[in-house]
Design a protein around this motif. Sequence first.
Motif, mmCIF file in Angstrom:
data_model
loop_
_atom_site.group_PDB
_atom_site.id
_atom_site.type_symbol
_atom_site.label_atom_id
_atom_site.label_comp_id
_atom_site.label_asym_id
_atom_site.label_seq_id
_atom_site.Cartn_x
_atom_site.Cartn_y
_atom_site.Cartn_z
ATOM 1 N N GLN A 170 -4.491 -10.766 -4.969
ATOM 2 C CA GLN A 170 -5.169 -9.489 -5.003
ATOM 3 C C GLN A 170 -4.705 -8.629 -3.831
ATOM 4 O OE1 GLN A 170 -9.359 -9.703 -5.561
ATOM 5 N NE2 GLN A 170 -9.717 -7.587 -4.912
ATOM 6 N N LEU A 171 -4.522 -7.355 -4.119
ATOM 7 C CA LEU A 171 -4.074 -6.456 -3.079
ATOM 8 C C LEU A 171 -5.139 -6.340 -2.014
ATOM 9 C CD1 LEU A 171 -2.674 -3.517 -5.238
ATOM 10 C CD2 LEU A 171 -1.547 -5.636 -4.582
ATOM 11 N N GLN A 172 -4.722 -6.425 -0.761
ATOM 12 C CA GLN A 172 -5.642 -6.248 0.347
ATOM 13 C C GLN A 172 -4.955 -5.431 1.417
ATOM 14 O OE1 GLN A 172 -7.295 -9.857 1.896
ATOM 15 N NE2 GLN A 172 -8.782 -8.803 3.186
ATOM 16 N N LEU A 173 -5.599 -4.345 1.784
ATOM 17 C CA LEU A 173 -5.071 -3.453 2.807
ATOM 18 C C LEU A 173 -6.012 -3.435 3.999
ATOM 19 C CD1 LEU A 173 -4.005 -0.451 0.538
ATOM 20 C CD2 LEU A 173 -2.554 -2.252 1.463
ATOM 21 N N THR B 46 3.838 -7.249 -1.203
ATOM 22 C CA THR B 46 4.675 -6.273 -0.528
ATOM 23 C C THR B 46 4.242 -4.855 -0.898
ATOM 24 O OG1 THR B 46 6.928 -5.457 -0.258
ATOM 25 C CG2 THR B 46 6.378 -6.430 -2.385
ATOM 26 N N LEU B 47 4.202 -4.022 0.112
ATOM 27 C CA LEU B 47 3.833 -2.626 -0.104
ATOM 28 C C LEU B 47 4.938 -1.822 -0.765
ATOM 29 C CD1 LEU B 47 1.944 -1.531 3.140
ATOM 30 C CD2 LEU B 47 0.998 -1.851 0.846
ATOM 31 N N ASP B 48 6.143 -2.368 -0.808
ATOM 32 C CA ASP B 48 7.292 -1.605 -1.285
ATOM 33 C C ASP B 48 7.114 -1.103 -2.712
ATOM 34 O OD1 ASP B 48 9.985 -3.442 0.395
ATOM 35 O OD2 ASP B 48 8.477 -2.024 1.120
ATOM 36 N N SER C 3 6.599 5.088 -3.132
ATOM 37 C CA SER C 3 6.982 3.690 -2.919
ATOM 38 C C SER C 3 8.332 3.573 -2.213
ATOM 39 C CB SER C 3 7.016 2.936 -4.250
ATOM 40 O OG SER C 3 7.893 3.570 -5.158
ATOM 41 N N SER C 4 9.219 4.493 -2.489
ATOM 42 C CA SER C 4 10.540 4.468 -1.848
ATOM 43 C C SER C 4 10.508 5.049 -0.448
ATOM 44 C CB SER C 4 11.546 5.257 -2.684
ATOM 45 O OG SER C 4 11.237 6.632 -2.658
ATOM 46 N N ILE D 20 3.423 10.753 7.862
ATOM 47 C CA ILE D 20 3.280 9.449 7.204
ATOM 48 C C ILE D 20 4.656 8.801 7.100
ATOM 49 C CG2 ILE D 20 3.529 10.350 4.850
ATOM 50 C CD1 ILE D 20 1.345 8.341 3.993
ATOM 51 N N SER D 21 4.688 7.493 7.281
ATOM 52 C CA SER D 21 5.954 6.766 7.180
ATOM 53 C C SER D 21 5.657 5.340 6.768
ATOM 54 C CB SER D 21 6.699 6.799 8.519
ATOM 55 O OG SER D 21 5.948 6.146 9.531
ATOM 56 N N ARG D 22 6.719 4.635 6.396
ATOM 57 C CA ARG D 22 6.530 3.238 6.012
ATOM 58 C C ARG D 22 7.661 2.397 6.575
ATOM 59 N NH1 ARG D 22 5.375 3.529 0.032
ATOM 60 N NH2 ARG D 22 5.074 1.289 0.323
ATOM 61 N N ASP D 23 7.315 1.165 6.911
ATOM 62 C CA ASP D 23 8.273 0.223 7.476
ATOM 63 C C ASP D 23 8.238 -1.019 6.594
ATOM 64 O OD1 ASP D 23 9.621 -1.754 8.927
ATOM 65 O OD2 ASP D 23 8.989 -0.937 10.847
ATOM 66 N N SER D 24 9.256 -1.172 5.784
ATOM 67 C CA SER D 24 9.285 -2.287 4.835
ATOM 68 C C SER D 24 9.326 -3.629 5.560
ATOM 69 C CB SER D 24 10.491 -2.160 3.912
ATOM 70 O OG SER D 24 10.377 -1.019 3.097
ATOM 71 N N ALA D 25 10.058 -3.682 6.656
ATOM 72 C CA ALA D 25 10.186 -4.952 7.388
ATOM 73 C C ALA D 25 8.833 -5.428 7.910
ATOM 74 C CB ALA D 25 11.168 -4.785 8.538
ATOM 75 N N LYS D 26 7.980 -4.475 8.258
ATOM 76 C CA LYS D 26 6.661 -4.825 8.769
ATOM 77 C C LYS D 26 5.583 -4.745 7.696
ATOM 78 C CE LYS D 26 7.701 -3.540 13.528
ATOM 79 N NZ LYS D 26 7.293 -2.752 14.719
#
Length: 128
Positions: A1-4, A28-30, A53-54, A70-76
């Motif tokens: 289940q998704l958990q944020l 994964t949030l990706d 998503s991208s 807003i930004s996203r870090d796939s590695a983290k």
Amino acid sequence: QLQLVESGGGLVQPGGSLRLSCAASGFTLDYYAIGWFRQAPGKEREGVSCISSSGGSTNYADSVKGRFTISRDSAKNTVYLQMNNLKPQDTAVYYCAAGRPLPWVTLATMRGADFGSWGQGTQVTVSS
């Protein structure tokens, strides 16, 4: 289940900065667009910002344009909301949520009903 899980809130003076984090566990949030929302006491929840998503597309509420990023870090496996030049009217509980499988053009309008798996929120207070 998704958990944020949101973190990074706190008390800051007007003009100050905070960086909120939205971390995911167990997935994964990706694959998801992510939205940031806020709710101040006595007010309705409002969309603040969202990212595809991208990571290639973003949108902001008019009230935060030019101040929030807003930004996203796939590695983290984390999405961030950098908030600069904070104002007292930014005071609210901030939530992140994952976009449902809808077109970006729909998610970009930041309607709460188009997002799910809401985190517990993090309090941001802007006061001198």
